[in-house]
Design a protein around this motif. Sequence first.
Motif, short mmCIF file in Angstrom:
data_model
loop_
_atom_site.label_atom_id
_atom_site.label_comp_id
_atom_site.label_asym_id
_atom_site.label_seq_id
_atom_site.Cartn_x
_atom_site.Cartn_y
_atom_site.Cartn_z
N ASN A 134 0.81 -1.20 0.00
CA ASN A 134 0.00 0.00 0.00
C ASN A 134 0.85 1.26 0.00
O ASN A 134 2.08 1.21 0.12
CB ASN A 134 -0.99 -0.01 1.18
CG ASN A 134 -0.30 0.00 2.53
OD1 ASN A 134 0.60 0.80 2.79
ND2 ASN A 134 -0.71 -0.92 3.40
N LEU A 135 0.20 2.40 -0.13
CA LEU A 135 0.89 3.68 -0.27
C LEU A 135 1.77 3.99 0.93
O LEU A 135 2.88 4.51 0.78
CB LEU A 135 -0.15 4.79 -0.48
CG LEU A 135 0.37 6.22 -0.61
CD1 LEU A 135 1.32 6.35 -1.80
CD2 LEU A 135 -0.82 7.19 -0.76
N ALA A 136 1.29 3.68 2.13
CA ALA A 136 2.06 3.98 3.34
C ALA A 136 3.36 3.18 3.37
O ALA A 136 4.41 3.69 3.76
CB ALA A 136 1.22 3.69 4.58
N GLN A 137 3.31 1.93 2.96
CA GLN A 137 4.51 1.10 2.93
C GLN A 137 5.53 1.64 1.93
O GLN A 137 6.74 1.64 2.18
CB GLN A 137 4.15 -0.34 2.60
CG GLN A 137 3.36 -1.04 3.69
CD GLN A 137 2.84 -2.39 3.26
OE1 GLN A 137 2.39 -2.56 2.13
NE2 GLN A 137 2.89 -3.35 4.16
N HIS A 138 5.04 2.10 0.79
CA HIS A 138 5.94 2.69 -0.20
C HIS A 138 6.58 3.97 0.33
O HIS A 138 7.75 4.24 0.07
CB HIS A 138 5.18 2.99 -1.49
CG HIS A 138 4.97 1.78 -2.36
ND1 HIS A 138 6.01 1.18 -3.04
CD2 HIS A 138 3.85 1.07 -2.66
CE1 HIS A 138 5.53 0.15 -3.72
NE2 HIS A 138 4.23 0.06 -3.51
N CYS A 139 5.81 4.77 1.06
CA CYS A 139 6.35 6.01 1.61
C CYS A 139 7.46 5.71 2.60
O CYS A 139 8.46 6.44 2.66
CB CYS A 139 5.24 6.82 2.30
SG CYS A 139 4.09 7.62 1.17
N ARG A 140 7.30 4.63 3.36
CA ARG A 140 8.36 4.27 4.30
C ARG A 140 9.64 3.91 3.55
O ARG A 140 10.74 4.29 3.97
CB ARG A 140 7.92 3.08 5.16
CG ARG A 140 9.07 2.58 6.01
CD ARG A 140 8.68 1.59 7.08
NE ARG A 140 9.87 1.24 7.82
CZ ARG A 140 10.42 1.97 8.78
NH1 ARG A 140 9.85 3.12 9.12
NH2 ARG A 140 11.51 1.60 9.39
N GLN A 141 9.52 3.21 2.46
CA GLN A 141 10.69 2.79 1.70
C GLN A 141 11.33 3.95 0.94
O GLN A 141 12.56 4.04 0.85
CB GLN A 141 10.29 1.68 0.72
CG GLN A 141 11.39 1.28 -0.26
CD GLN A 141 12.58 0.64 0.42
OE1 GLN A 141 12.47 0.17 1.55
NE2 GLN A 141 13.71 0.63 -0.26
N MET A 384 -0.40 4.11 9.98
CA MET A 384 0.51 3.92 11.11
C MET A 384 1.38 2.68 10.93
O MET A 384 2.59 2.70 11.17
CB MET A 384 -0.31 3.82 12.40
CG MET A 384 0.53 3.71 13.67
SD MET A 384 -0.50 3.58 15.16
CE MET A 384 -1.25 5.20 15.17
N GLU A 385 0.78 1.58 10.50
CA GLU A 385 1.53 0.33 10.36
C GLU A 385 2.49 0.38 9.17
O GLU A 385 3.64 -0.06 9.26
CB GLU A 385 0.57 -0.84 10.21
CG GLU A 385 -0.24 -1.12 11.46
CD GLU A 385 -1.29 -2.19 11.24
OE1 GLU A 385 -1.45 -2.62 10.08
OE2 GLU A 385 -1.94 -2.60 12.20
N GLY A 386 2.01 0.91 8.06
CA GLY A 386 2.82 0.90 6.86
C GLY A 386 3.96 1.89 6.89
O GLY A 386 5.08 1.58 6.48
N MET A 387 3.70 3.10 7.40
CA MET A 387 4.71 4.14 7.34
C MET A 387 5.66 4.14 8.54
O MET A 387 6.82 4.50 8.42
CB MET A 387 4.04 5.51 7.21
CG MET A 387 4.98 6.61 6.75
SD MET A 387 4.16 8.21 6.53
CE MET A 387 3.08 7.88 5.14
N MET A 388 5.15 3.71 9.71
CA MET A 388 5.96 3.82 10.93
C MET A 388 6.25 2.48 11.60
O MET A 388 6.84 2.45 12.68
CB MET A 388 5.24 4.75 11.92
CG MET A 388 4.98 6.14 11.39
SD MET A 388 6.48 7.00 10.86
CE MET A 388 7.34 7.13 12.40
N ARG A 389 5.81 1.37 11.01
CA ARG A 389 6.01 0.04 11.61
C ARG A 389 5.36 -0.08 12.99
O ARG A 389 5.83 -0.82 13.83
CB ARG A 389 7.49 -0.27 11.76
CG ARG A 389 8.22 -0.57 10.49
CD ARG A 389 9.61 -1.09 10.80
NE ARG A 389 10.38 -1.36 9.62
CZ ARG A 389 11.62 -1.81 9.63
NH1 ARG A 389 12.21 -2.05 10.78
NH2 ARG A 389 12.27 -2.03 8.51
N MET A 390 4.32 0.67 13.21
CA MET A 390 3.63 0.63 14.50
C MET A 390 2.36 -0.18 14.33
O MET A 390 1.36 0.31 13.80
CB MET A 390 3.32 2.05 14.99
CG MET A 390 4.55 2.89 15.24
SD MET A 390 4.17 4.64 15.52
CE MET A 390 3.12 4.53 16.98
#
Length: 519
Positions: A134-141, A384-390
Amino acid sequence: MVSSSGSSSPSVSKPVVTEACADRSEEAAPLLGEPATTTNYGLAIEREFEVHDIGISVDVGDCEDMFSFRKLLRFAGPGFAMSIAYVDPGNICSDLHCGAVAGYKLIWLLFLTHAIGLYIQTLSARIGIVTGKNLAQHCRQKYSRGIRIPLWLICELAIIGSDIQEAIGTAIALYLLFGIEIWVGILIAALLSYVILGIQRFGARKVEALFVAMIAVMCACFGVEVLMAKPDVAKIIDGLLVPRIPANATVQAVGIVGAVIMPHNLFLHSALVGTRRIKRGEDVRKASIREANFYTTIESAVALLFSFIINATILIVFADIYSMDRGNSAIGTVVEEHLPGLIEAAELLRGAFGNIGPLLWAIGLLSSGQSSTATGTMAGQYLMEGMMRMRVSPWLRLFISRSISLVPTILIGVLATSYLDQLDEWLNVLQSLALPFALIPTLKLAQSHAIMTSDFATSKYWRAFGWATAAAIIALNVYLLLPLVFMLAARGILSACFAYASFGLYLFFVGVLALDGTD
């Protein structure tokens, strides 16, 4: 809006499949490339991560070489959940203000924002479908920690702001239906949110069915009011086909953009498409993705069409109520010295239609508030989960979000009920200001050949359209901010320093986000 093929033609092409789909043993593999590792992709979470969070996934079956309505129904669901944000209480308040001030003249702008929303949502969904993340996971990477943390905080703030709007809308609906005090209704709204959230335990399809049911309730309630109003169809068509913004409706026109397109919705849609389990075998991977893009685009278009109809009916009803032409108004003219709020709107409807008017209004408002609360909580969970691993349970996530939003909302509900609608307008502004921080990553990811591959990256024409849209939204935000900046600057040197520094920081961060983060 965006083709499901690599050509990026504006039309949606029929999926073509040349080989049979692979067996299910291959479904656990990533959609593109080799299996992810912790070194090349943050959490190394595959598609099943999102699926498990919102219930049982939906197997869409084997690929088909012809259009299938049965297959469309299997893909149906995420788009309707996404469309809930387009009919939340903030949008309802914006619609009635537009109708009261500009009559039918802003229907074209309402349609345009939904069309642009479809394009943006399609990009978001394609990111989830093509990459399996998802978009949040991509933003984290793709973004450094110094960018990612402020980005997360801004998007979380927008979700909390939306949560306040939804709590206010639900509380007002309970007040209209049962006479419950606003502050008590806000507390009840918080409790009702847990009931809706509990339906997730029964699987994704049950949650989606609930959202479809609530959309149907809104369509029925607001649709009946339009039929009772008997508006001038010629004026409606004129308002839809002739673009213009009355001089006295500039603020309302800008507010439509902030109210309709919600930043957290992009994170939500890119994750919800993960509930559809498509075939991932190497021999049919591209065909499966094309098929998923095709049906997802159709479903999103249908869902947003219903959202547009709901918003348009509200605008039309209040345009008719405030019409200054008694001869052409089916329900006469109601003149107010100020714009109506959600509570005052019910009284106007009572004067127009009798007791049935506020009853339908309250039921529709209740459906809007509660359904949008659930989607906002889900979006915050993915963010929260995808972008910050929370990793936080939806129940705790809702508790945290509601706890933060509850205090200011209750204080206003107790001490300053008359300011609820002004608060709602400012929260719409907040959504508009936060939108570039979700839109820019979406555009950059969707155009990246390294992430989307050359088969599914957006073409230069659609890329230009997307960035033109982003530029227009940023320009509208500058238009909204400058009067506030000048007003604060006039109050003294400290206020001026704060105002100009904040404005400069906003533009600086938007620029950094646009220039950093993708290949």
